[in-house]
Write a protein that holds these residues in place. Structure first.
Motif, mmCIF file in Angstrom:
data_model
loop_
_atom_site.group_PDB
_atom_site.id
_atom_site.type_symbol
_atom_site.label_atom_id
_atom_site.label_comp_id
_atom_site.label_asym_id
_atom_site.label_seq_id
_atom_site.Cartn_x
_atom_site.Cartn_y
_atom_site.Cartn_z
ATOM 1 N N LYS A 1 0.838 -1.208 0.000
ATOM 2 C CA LYS A 1 0.000 0.000 0.000
ATOM 3 C C LYS A 1 0.875 1.261 0.000
ATOM 4 O O LYS A 1 0.608 2.214 -0.742
ATOM 5 C CB LYS A 1 -0.922 0.006 1.224
ATOM 6 N N LYS A 2 1.904 1.226 0.839
ATOM 7 C CA LYS A 2 2.802 2.379 0.911
ATOM 8 C C LYS A 2 3.502 2.593 -0.437
ATOM 9 O O LYS A 2 3.633 3.723 -0.928
ATOM 10 C CB LYS A 2 3.821 2.156 2.028
ATOM 11 N N ALA A 3 3.955 1.482 -1.043
ATOM 12 C CA ALA A 3 4.631 1.574 -2.345
ATOM 13 C C ALA A 3 3.682 2.103 -3.411
ATOM 14 O O ALA A 3 4.078 2.909 -4.267
ATOM 15 C CB ALA A 3 5.171 0.200 -2.742
ATOM 16 N N LEU A 4 2.413 1.673 -3.364
ATOM 17 C CA LEU A 4 1.436 2.124 -4.356
ATOM 18 C C LEU A 4 1.262 3.634 -4.289
ATOM 19 O O LEU A 4 1.281 4.327 -5.323
ATOM 20 C CB LEU A 4 0.096 1.417 -4.112
ATOM 21 N N HIS A 5 1.117 4.165 -3.097
ATOM 22 C CA HIS A 5 0.987 5.616 -2.946
ATOM 23 C C HIS A 5 2.191 6.337 -3.553
ATOM 24 O O HIS A 5 2.049 7.349 -4.239
ATOM 25 C CB HIS A 5 0.884 5.981 -1.461
ATOM 26 N N ARG A 6 3.361 5.799 -3.310
ATOM 27 C CA ARG A 6 4.576 6.491 -3.751
ATOM 28 C C ARG A 6 4.766 6.400 -5.263
ATOM 29 O O ARG A 6 5.230 7.361 -5.891
ATOM 30 C CB ARG A 6 5.782 5.944 -2.987
ATOM 31 N N PHE A 7 4.408 5.281 -5.841
ATOM 32 C CA PHE A 7 4.493 5.169 -7.302
ATOM 33 C C PHE A 7 3.463 6.080 -7.978
ATOM 34 O O PHE A 7 3.712 6.636 -9.049
ATOM 35 C CB PHE A 7 4.305 3.715 -7.750
ATOM 36 N N ILE A 8 2.300 6.244 -7.321
ATOM 37 C CA ILE A 8 1.298 7.181 -7.859
ATOM 38 C C ILE A 8 1.862 8.599 -7.852
ATOM 39 O O ILE A 8 1.749 9.335 -8.833
ATOM 40 C CB ILE A 8 -0.004 7.121 -7.032
ATOM 41 N N ASN A 9 2.492 8.968 -6.733
ATOM 42 C CA ASN A 9 3.081 10.308 -6.629
ATOM 43 C C ASN A 9 4.141 10.549 -7.695
ATOM 44 O O ASN A 9 4.329 11.670 -8.169
ATOM 45 C CB ASN A 9 3.685 10.517 -5.240
ATOM 46 N N LYS A 10 4.842 9.465 -8.092
ATOM 47 C CA LYS A 10 5.862 9.580 -9.137
ATOM 48 C C LYS A 10 5.271 9.501 -10.540
ATOM 49 O O LYS A 10 5.975 9.749 -11.529
ATOM 50 C CB LYS A 10 6.900 8.460 -8.958
ATOM 51 N N GLY A 11 3.987 9.120 -10.631
ATOM 52 C CA GLY A 11 3.336 9.023 -11.940
ATOM 53 C C GLY A 11 3.750 7.802 -12.739
ATOM 54 O O GLY A 11 3.654 7.807 -13.974
ATOM 55 N N LEU A 12 4.195 6.736 -12.074
ATOM 56 C CA LEU A 12 4.681 5.530 -12.754
ATOM 57 C C LEU A 12 3.532 4.528 -12.891
ATOM 58 O O LEU A 12 3.298 3.691 -12.021
ATOM 59 C CB LEU A 12 5.851 4.930 -11.963
ATOM 60 N N SER A 13 2.816 4.617 -13.978
ATOM 61 C CA SER A 13 1.594 3.827 -14.152
ATOM 62 C C SER A 13 1.858 2.325 -14.221
ATOM 63 O O SER A 13 1.038 1.525 -13.765
ATOM 64 C CB SER A 13 0.842 4.290 -15.404
ATOM 65 N N THR A 14 2.975 1.913 -14.803
ATOM 66 C CA THR A 14 3.275 0.475 -14.903
ATOM 67 C C THR A 14 3.438 -0.126 -13.513
ATOM 68 O O THR A 14 2.885 -1.195 -13.205
ATOM 69 C CB THR A 14 4.555 0.255 -15.730
ATOM 70 N N ASN A 15 4.214 0.542 -12.656
ATOM 71 C CA ASN A 15 4.393 0.056 -11.282
ATOM 72 C C ASN A 15 3.070 0.079 -10.518
ATOM 73 O O ASN A 15 2.777 -0.817 -9.722
ATOM 74 C CB ASN A 15 5.410 0.927 -10.556
ATOM 75 N N VAL A 16 2.272 1.142 -10.763
ATOM 76 C CA VAL A 16 0.978 1.254 -10.092
ATOM 77 C C VAL A 16 0.092 0.073 -10.451
ATOM 78 O O VAL A 16 -0.536 -0.545 -9.579
ATOM 79 C CB VAL A 16 0.295 2.584 -10.469
ATOM 80 N N LYS A 17 0.045 -0.276 -11.728
ATOM 81 C CA LYS A 17 -0.806 -1.389 -12.183
ATOM 82 C C LYS A 17 -0.350 -2.710 -11.559
ATOM 83 O O LYS A 17 -1.176 -3.522 -11.112
ATOM 84 C CB LYS A 17 -0.770 -1.491 -13.708
ATOM 85 N N GLU A 18 0.961 -2.905 -11.497
ATOM 86 C CA GLU A 18 1.501 -4.145 -10.926
ATOM 87 C C GLU A 18 1.100 -4.292 -9.458
ATOM 88 O O GLU A 18 0.613 -5.355 -9.036
ATOM 89 C CB GLU A 18 3.023 -4.140 -11.067
ATOM 90 N N ILE A 19 1.295 -3.245 -8.684
ATOM 91 C CA ILE A 19 1.020 -3.352 -7.248
ATOM 92 C C ILE A 19 -0.479 -3.357 -6.981
ATOM 93 O O ILE A 19 -0.955 -4.036 -6.072
ATOM 94 C CB ILE A 19 1.728 -2.204 -6.497
ATOM 95 N N TRP A 20 -1.253 -2.611 -7.769
ATOM 96 C CA TRP A 20 -2.722 -2.667 -7.636
ATOM 97 C C TRP A 20 -3.201 -4.106 -7.780
ATOM 98 O O TRP A 20 -4.029 -4.584 -6.992
ATOM 99 C CB TRP A 20 -3.356 -1.761 -8.699
ATOM 100 N N GLY A 21 -2.661 -4.814 -8.788
ATOM 101 C CA GLY A 21 -3.058 -6.207 -9.006
ATOM 102 C C GLY A 21 -2.730 -7.082 -7.814
ATOM 103 O O GLY A 21 -3.535 -7.947 -7.425
ATOM 104 N N LYS A 22 -1.545 -6.877 -7.209
ATOM 105 C CA LYS A 22 -1.166 -7.666 -6.041
ATOM 106 C C LYS A 22 -2.117 -7.407 -4.872
ATOM 107 O O LYS A 22 -2.505 -8.329 -4.145
ATOM 108 C CB LYS A 22 0.267 -7.330 -5.629
ATOM 109 N N LEU A 23 -2.506 -6.139 -4.698
ATOM 110 C CA LEU A 23 -3.387 -5.793 -3.589
ATOM 111 C C LEU A 23 -4.809 -6.292 -3.816
ATOM 112 O O LEU A 23 -5.488 -6.682 -2.858
ATOM 113 C CB LEU A 23 -3.376 -4.282 -3.368
#
Length: 894
Positions: A175-197
């Motif tokens: 969850k913490k990583a997802l917030h931080r990747f969103i802040n960085k605008g990294l959609s690929t990382n966001v999609k990966e971690i969203w799927g895990k969650l």
């Protein structure tokens, strides 16, 4: 200035290092420990600033001097300075040369003074190079608590926990990583971690809905919609149709042209209402499947239709609560209490009826006995709150809740005790939250909120800046400063300091609050790089800034920063005191040798008391016993005269409706000092006749002062000085611009006001709430009637409050029969008719002309006042002639 001995020693070391060109390999942790000993000696000898300057000057031309870098860095840490460039450079030098033992030592020394991102990052590299992964992971966990932008390490920690089977910890890190990747605008990382969650904790729907809003705002709405559809499929497979529909409604907000969404919506409705007798008909009537119909409109239409089914409850503005008996085709039969078997068309029913759940508060009022509902509400406040809030689209404030319960379920007195319990439930029960757009509106949560989430939601809903300050303080009492909730709240305050155009109270308060947080959490020091003196120089009016800071702790901090960083702080303190009335300012001025400024400030307040009324009162109350105050030559008579004048000024400004609230407060303070504390009475009784006459005349001239106070003061003077002559003034009754009343009538009017406010107004509020629920205010007779009643009650209340405020209770012990006045029975000879007439002179409240009780403010009453027995008087009232002789005056029986 001559160099200190320790400075000479360090200079010799620097020269030796330069001349011998000592190799980097020659340095070890032991050498640096020797430098630590020198730093401690400098601290003892108060030579830190001298050595810091020496080292910095050396670095200007010898940038890689290990001694200068280390000592300059250590001194900066000891001084808690933000600049850590010397230590950073030192770490770079040793890390580039793989001197990991020295790197570790330097990092640990930096961390002795508090968490530091650079030191933690280098320490982790050190442990990785030394093959110490466990130590590296521990350092990483410390690092992500202070480096809010680091995302990859957070993800790595999550993956480690996942491999170890620690699911809950892994989820927290993801969850913490997802917030931080969103802040960085990294959609690929966001999609990966969203799927895990979604796979790990799909039930945490509030988290996903919160995060998707950030994704839509900071990346794109299309990305948010796509991720939500992944979450939707999980709930669809579980046949959790309510949640699935909630998710689809959000997706439609972002992508209402997607035809596949219509199929998904229909599938969810068919699953949710599979047992409904008219499901297919309502799907067809709503046109959800038709592309020309807007999705949200079609869904709203369907949900309005589907609520109509046999057994469900409805509300009609005339017939109140009813229950649907049957639906056949386009005909619906409803059983109302006063109209059983009532028939209407389905279209008419949809237009004129409101569907209610079985647990709607109106339904419970209709089907439960009053005693049963009352006991349930009183015994279970949390249950009652949930019922009422859910009854109104899951939104209600305390005013609305009260309207539903008083007086239909609870009495006013029962509400007073019940509401205190209810407020505590709303504050502490995790199943209740605040609406995002209004802090005063409460909602019921499907999933209990954590403490951090609850405070964060309150913070976001709050509009007042200083309330937000307190919410963040509350958060940190139990929450962690490394959470994403904290990061967002913290960013709210940093935004004011980093992008301000003008140094106003919000910018200053943000700066001070950030400094407050940085003092507790050292890793936050870098958030404030601006100096206070620089910021203060941009302030146009320090008084306005102080007044605008509505937080006591930040006000104290503002004053402390002024003293520490503003060269002419005594002058600023003198300027601020009349508005701050802070005793600490006086203590600081006195203890710092600025007693002359202090005395001048007090004398200025006295001379300009019109502009500094509250400050003058504060000075009189708090400084009269100070030894230096007696040196000002301020006589007690001057103080008394000034207080009486302030009293008169406030009365006049209240009458003119100028700063009414402030003037009433000051007026009350003066009356307390002069009369309640008997200060004026004691002073007059110890004074000479000239002083008594002078001051009593001033008091007597304060027209709106309670006559009873004047008469009481007069009696006290006469008791001690029976022969005292009040400046040739004949004894007469004092009549103010207020309203003279008897004690009984005053009590009666207060009771009437209380009855209106506590009984009639709440009943009217209930009537208005009921009428509003009927809709279509243009043809709503109930609403118009209720509003007319409200206007009538408001007028009554305003009139009563005004009269009660003006009322001066008559002291019947002061009745005089030497001349006609309030509280007299006067017998007159009507010389036009040769008949006796008797009148009782009282006030407007007691007036009863039919029984010859007249007001002293009436035309006749005014003509009779102050005439003595035997006097003749002739006058006209409304062109009618009156001619009387005063035969006798008696005291009325009050």
């Amino acid at each position: 200035m001559a160099e200190s001995q320790i400075a000479q020693k360090v200079q010799e070391m620097l020269n030796e290092e330069k001349w011998t060109r000592a190799s980097l390999g020659a340095y070890s942790a032991a050498n640096l420990k020797e430098l630590d000993a020198i730093a401690q000696d400098a601290l003892r000898d108060k030579a830190i600033d001298e050595l810091k300057t020496l080292c910095d000057e050396h670095l200007a031309h010898t940038k890689t001097s290990i001694i200068a870098l280390y000592l300059s860095g250590i001194f900066a840490l000891m001084r808690q300075q933000i600049d850590d460039s010397a230590m950073v450079s030192l770490l770079d030098v040793f890390a580039d040369n793989k001197k990991w033992s020295v790197v570790e030592f330097v990092c640990q020394r930096i961390l002795d003074f508090g968490e530091n991102r650079t030191a933690l990052r280098r320490l982790a590299e050190c442990y990785e190079a030394d093959g110490r992964p466990d130590d590296m992971y521990l350092v990483w966990e410390r690092l992500i608590r202070v480096d809010y932008e680091e995302a990859d390490i957070v993800k790595a920690l999550a993956e480690k926990r996942e491999k170890e089977g620690k699911k809950d910890e892994a989820v927290d890190f993801y969850k913490k990583a997802l917030h931080r990747f969103i802040n960085k605008g990294l959609s690929t990382n966001v999609k990966e971690i969203w799927g895990k969650l979604v796979e790990a904790c799909p039930e945490d729907i509030d988290f996903f809905l919160h995060v998707q809003r950030k994704i839509a705002k900071q990346i794109s709405e299309d990305k948010a919609a796509g991720l939500l559809l992944d979450l939707y499929r999980h709930y669809k497979d579980k046949e959790d149709w309510n949640t699935a529909l909630d998710i689809l409604k959000v997706v439609i907000d972002y992508d209402d042209k997607n035809p596949s969404l219509r199929k998904d919506v229909i599938e969810c409705y068919k699953g949710k209402y599979k047992d409904h007798s008219h499901l297919e008909d309502y799907i067809r009537l709503s046109n959800i499947a038709q592309s020309y119909r807007a999705m949200h409109e079609a869904m709203a239409d369907f949900e309005k239709h589907i609520a109509f089914d046999a057994g469900n409850y409805v509300y009609h503005r005339t017939w109140n609560i009813g229950r649907i008996a049957s639906i056949k085709g386009d005909d619906i039969v409803i059983d109302f209490a006063k109209s059983r078997g009532h028939k209407m068309s389905l279209k008419m029913a949809i237009d004129s009826l409101t569907t209610l759940s079985k647990e709607h508060i109106w339904v419970l009022k209709a089907v439960w006995s009053k005693d049963k509902l009352r006991e349930k509400v009183k015994g279970e406040p949390a249950w009652a709150l949930k019922i009422i809030i859910k009854s109104f689209d899951n939104r209600a404030d305390l005013k609305h809740i009260k309207a539903e319960l008083v007086p239909s379920v609870l009495t006013v007195s029962e509400w007073n005790s019940w509401s205190a319990k209810a407020r505590e439930v709303l504050k502490t029960d995790a199943t209740f939250g605040n609406a995002t757009d209004d802090i005063a509106t409460f909602i019921v949560r499907d999933r209990p909120l954590s403490f951090e989430e609850k405070v964060y939601n309150q913070f976001k809903a709050e509009k007042n800046f200083f309330s937000r300050v307190q919410y963040l303080r509350d958060f940190l009492e139990s929450g962690e400063p490394d959470s994403e909730f904290f990061t967002e709240m913290f960013a709210f305050f940093t935004s004011f300091v980093r992008s301000y155009q003008q140094a106003n109270e919000t910018v200053l308060a943000s700066y001070l609050f950030l400094k407050e947080l940085a003092a507790k959490y050292t890793h936050l020091k870098g958030s404030v790089t601006l100096g206070f003196a620089e910021l203060f120089d941009e302030i146009e009016d320090p008084v306005a800034i102080y007044d605008g800071i509505k937080d006591s702790e930040l006000r104290k901090s503002f004053l402390l920063h002024i003293k520490n960083f503003v060269p002419d702080w005594p002058d600023v303190y003198v300027r601020l005191f009349p508005y701050s009335l802070n005793a600490g300012i006086l203590d600081t001025l006195k203890s710092s040798g600025n007693e002359a400024k202090l005395k001048h400030m007090v004398l200025d307040i006295v001379e300009n008391y019109r502009d500094h009324r509250e400050a003058f009162i504060w000075v009189v109350k708090n400084l009269k016993d100070e030894s230096w105050f007696s040196e000002l030559g301020l006589s007690s008579e001057k103080v008394m005269i000034t207080l009486v004048h302030i009293l008169d000024l406030t009365y006049k400004e209240i009458e003119s409706h100028r700063d009414t609230t402030e003037n009433r407060k000051i007026n009350k303070q003066v009356q307390t000092i002069l009369f309640k504390d008997s200060t004026l009475e004691q002073y007059l009784l110890d004074s000479k006749s000239e002083t008594i006459e002078r001051i009593y005349t001033l008091v007597s001239d304060v027209k709106d002062l309670d006559p009873a106070i004047k008469l009481s003061l007069r009696r006290k003077i006469v008791e001690k000085w029976p022969e005292f002559h009040f400046g040739g003034e004949e004894e007469k009754q004092v009549v103010s611009r207020g309203l003279m009343v008897t004690s009984d009538k005053y009590t009666e009017k207060q009771a009437l006001l209380a009855e209106i406010l506590d009984v009639e107004v709440p009943i009217n509020q209930k009537e208005i709430a009921y009428a509003l629920s009927l809709g279509d205010l243009r043809e709503n007779a109930e609403y118009k009637a209720a509003k007319e009643k409200q206007d009538e009650l408001n007028a009554k209340v305003a009139k009563l409050k005004n009269e009660i405020e003006r009322a001066q209770i008559f002291d019947k012990s002061t009745i005089t029969v030497t001349k006609v006045s309030f509280g007299n029975v006067v017998t007159l000879l009507n010389e036009l008719t040769n008949e006796s007439e008797t009148y009782t002179i009282l006030g407007p409240w007691e007036s009863d002309p039919d029984n010859n009780v007249i007001s002293y403010l009436s035309p006749l009453g005014k003509k009779l006042l102050n005439h003595k027995p035997g006097e003749r008087l002739s006058f006209l009232i409304h062109e009618r002639k009156f001619q009387y002789k005063v035969e006798r005056i008696e005291a009325a029986k009050l």
